[in-house]
Design an enzyme around this catalytic site. Structure first.
Site, PDB file in Angstrom:
ATOM      1  N   HIS A   1      -6.698 -15.332  26.124  1.00 48.21           N
ATOM      2  CA  HIS A   1      -6.174 -15.659  27.240  1.00 48.21           C
ATOM      3  C   HIS A   1      -6.638 -16.825  28.126  1.00 48.21           C
ATOM      4  O   HIS A   1      -6.196 -17.867  28.266  1.00 48.21           O
ATOM      5  CB  HIS A   1      -6.128 -14.631  28.341  1.00 48.21           C
ATOM      6  N   GLU A   2      -8.018 -16.708  28.354  1.00 48.34           N
ATOM      7  CA  GLU A   2      -8.530 -18.090  29.038  1.00 48.34           C
ATOM      8  C   GLU A   2      -8.418 -19.343  27.966  1.00 48.34           C
ATOM      9  O   GLU A   2      -8.415 -20.618  28.469  1.00 48.34           O
ATOM     10  CB  GLU A   2     -10.039 -17.615  29.505  1.00 48.34           C
TER      11      GLU A   2
HETATM   12 ZN    ZN Z   1      -4.499 -16.420  33.563  1.00 44.98          ZN
END
Ligand code: ZN
Length: 503
Positions: free
Chosen positions: A268-269
């Site tokens: 995600h990041e």
């Molecule tokens: Zn996010």
């Protein structure tokens, strides 16, 4: 009268000084979340207050107003990029200038205090201690809305939405949530009543942190992230912070018994980081050098986390690596079983731990509540009851205490009203974007081979390089070649979960 070239030079200078404020505040924030010991907020608050005051003076000045006005009048002489820089800064300027400096600085101090109070309230399950701060934050926001839109051209909540997704309206969101609710709620019911839950024990066994760190390094490589420009460290809650396109930081958190937690937080990041790392070189140090909006940003991060990271192909690709790093834990696991386990759908209490299917219901609840707060239909003191009733209605869950309920998220303590909807919208944007990408890239083959370069290249060409050159909605329509519709996302969820749960 100054010539246009000279005015553009002054614009460069202004943006360079704004960049310096951005970099310094980000450094303080990064330090606060990583290396700084616990009881050190006093000194940091003083620095933040100083920076906030200086930034206001540098930006919301008469001089800036004149410069932006002069450049706006010569728009025809400016390049498209410079004209956009002026338009974009003018919005921020009008926004900041509308709020008196003392109130602006006092608000920054208030939210920084409120965050500390929230942390303690959450630990101690004590909503009452946090409520007065939240009341003050809501009251400040209502005043700011009045300053920013004195003629009431927009609904109050829409003034706040503009900060995260320019041009977003309440009607649009009401329709969007109604549409996805029609798909998600019946699917959740079907799964709860008829679906057989997959085995997941292997995901919850002890997985040595050292090995989890190795896995993160491996995923960063798979994501094609250049480690000379993006570092990964550890914090309580994962986040991405960008200084500039050559210096991005992401964080993750390792849980001994939850190996997939850091796995998906890196995906995600890492998606957020890729976006920042690949904004156009010609936007460097300008106001346009960032993602187009929160929703577009989330569409990228959740695309890598879910659409790629939880796809059948990617799961098949990554399982051998899991077996190599965690041989005992994964020894009996076959590919389809791993895919089903990481896609388990089950109503749960905590948003950040929610699965891909039920996630948007958590967001819908927050959207309804914050809209109610800003429209003065809900009072702060009633939040726990309202929260718990909605959890029961949408997810069928009883909330045992406020720490696991209304106190779980940091956003409201930071005054971030209008941010939550961008998470849900990001999911839906990503699904439609992926369909468009598939016309040019064999996304499934890329996942199965673990070769994400063609995917990243497509995103750089169609999305990343534009930074904030365009507003989010026109940008989305440009790269998708169509208007947004939630149907791509709804179909994606229906197909995926009907197959996994044999519905
Ligand atoms: Zn996010």
């Amino acid at each position: 009268m100054q010539n246009t070239e000279e005015l553009v030079r002054q614009l460069d200078e202004l943006e360079r000084s704004l960049y310096v404020f951005h970099h310094l505040s980000a450094l303080v924030e990064l330090d606060a979340n990583t290396a700084a010991p616990h009881d050190t907020t006093v000194g940091r608050s003083a620095v933040m207050e100083y920076l906030s005051r200086e930034q206001y003076s540098a930006f919301a000045s008469e001089k800036t107003g004149e410069l932006l006005r002069a450049l706006s009048e010569r728009k025809a002489e400016l390049s498209a990029r410079d004209a956009r820089r002026v338009e974009y800064l003018k919005r921020d300027y009008d926004h900041m200038k509308a709020i008196p400096q003392d109130e602006y600085v006092a608000y920054d101090v208030l939210v920084s205090e409120a965050q500390n109070v929230w942390v303690k309230a959450k630990q101690e399950n004590d909503f009452a201690s946090f409520a007065p701060y939240l009341e003050k934050i809501v009251a400040s926001q209502l005043r700011f809305i009045e300053y920013r839109d004195p003629e009431h051209k927009k609904k109050p909540y829409e003034v706040l939405l503009d900060d995260y997704e320019y041009g977003l309206t309440e009607d649009f969101l009401d329709n969007f949530f109604a549409e996805i609710k029609k798909t998600i709620v019946p699917l959740v019911h079907q799964i709860t009543e008829h679906g057989r839950q997959p085995r997941t024990y292997f995901l919850h066994q002890e997985a040595p942190i050292e090995k989890q760190r190795e896995l993160s390094d491996y995923l960063m490589d798979v994501l094609t992230i250049d480690r000379n420009h993006c570092a990964i460290t550890e914090t309580e809650h994962p986040f991405t912070l960008e200084f500039n396109k050559d210096d991005v930081r992401i964080t993750t958190h390792y849980h001994l018994n939850e190996v997939m937690s850091s796995f998906y937080s890196v995906m995600h990041e890492g998606g957020h980081a890729l976006y920042e790392l690949h904004t156009g070189d010609d936007l460097r140090f300008t106001a346009l050098a960032s993602g187009a909006s929160s929703s577009i940003h989330e569409s990228i991060s959740r695309f890598f986390e879910n659409i790629i990271g939880r796809s059948r192909g990617f799961c098949d690709f990554i399982l051998p690596k899991m077996k190599e790093l965690f041989p005992e834990q994964f020894k009996d696991v076959v590919p389809y079983e791993f895919y089903k386990a990481v896609n388990i759908a089950q109503p749960s209490l905590i948003r950040t731990e929610a699965d891909e299917l039920t996630y948007c219901l958590h967001i819908m609840l927050r959207y309804e509540i914050e809209k109610g707060l800003i429209n003065r239909e809900i009072e702060v003191k009633d939040l726990p009851q309202v929260w718990n009733a909605k959890m029961k209605e949408y997810l069928g869950i009883d909330v045992p205490n406020d720490s696991k309920g209304v106190l779980q998220d940091t956003h409201w303590s930071g005054g971030m009203f209008g941010y939550f909807p961008t998470y849900a919208l990001g999911n839906a944007y990503g699904a439609q974007m992926c369909e468009r990408m598939k016309q040019d890239v064999d996304v499934e083959a890329c996942c199965a081979k673990g070769d994400l370069k063609p995917v990243v290249d497509w995103l750089r060409e169609h999305v990343f390089q534009y930074g904030c050159l365009m507003d989010p909605i026109p940008l989305f329509e440009q790269y998708c070649g169509a208007k947004f519709t939630p149907s791509y996302y709804c179909n994606y969820l229906k197909e995926k979960y009907s197959e996994i749960y044999a519905l």
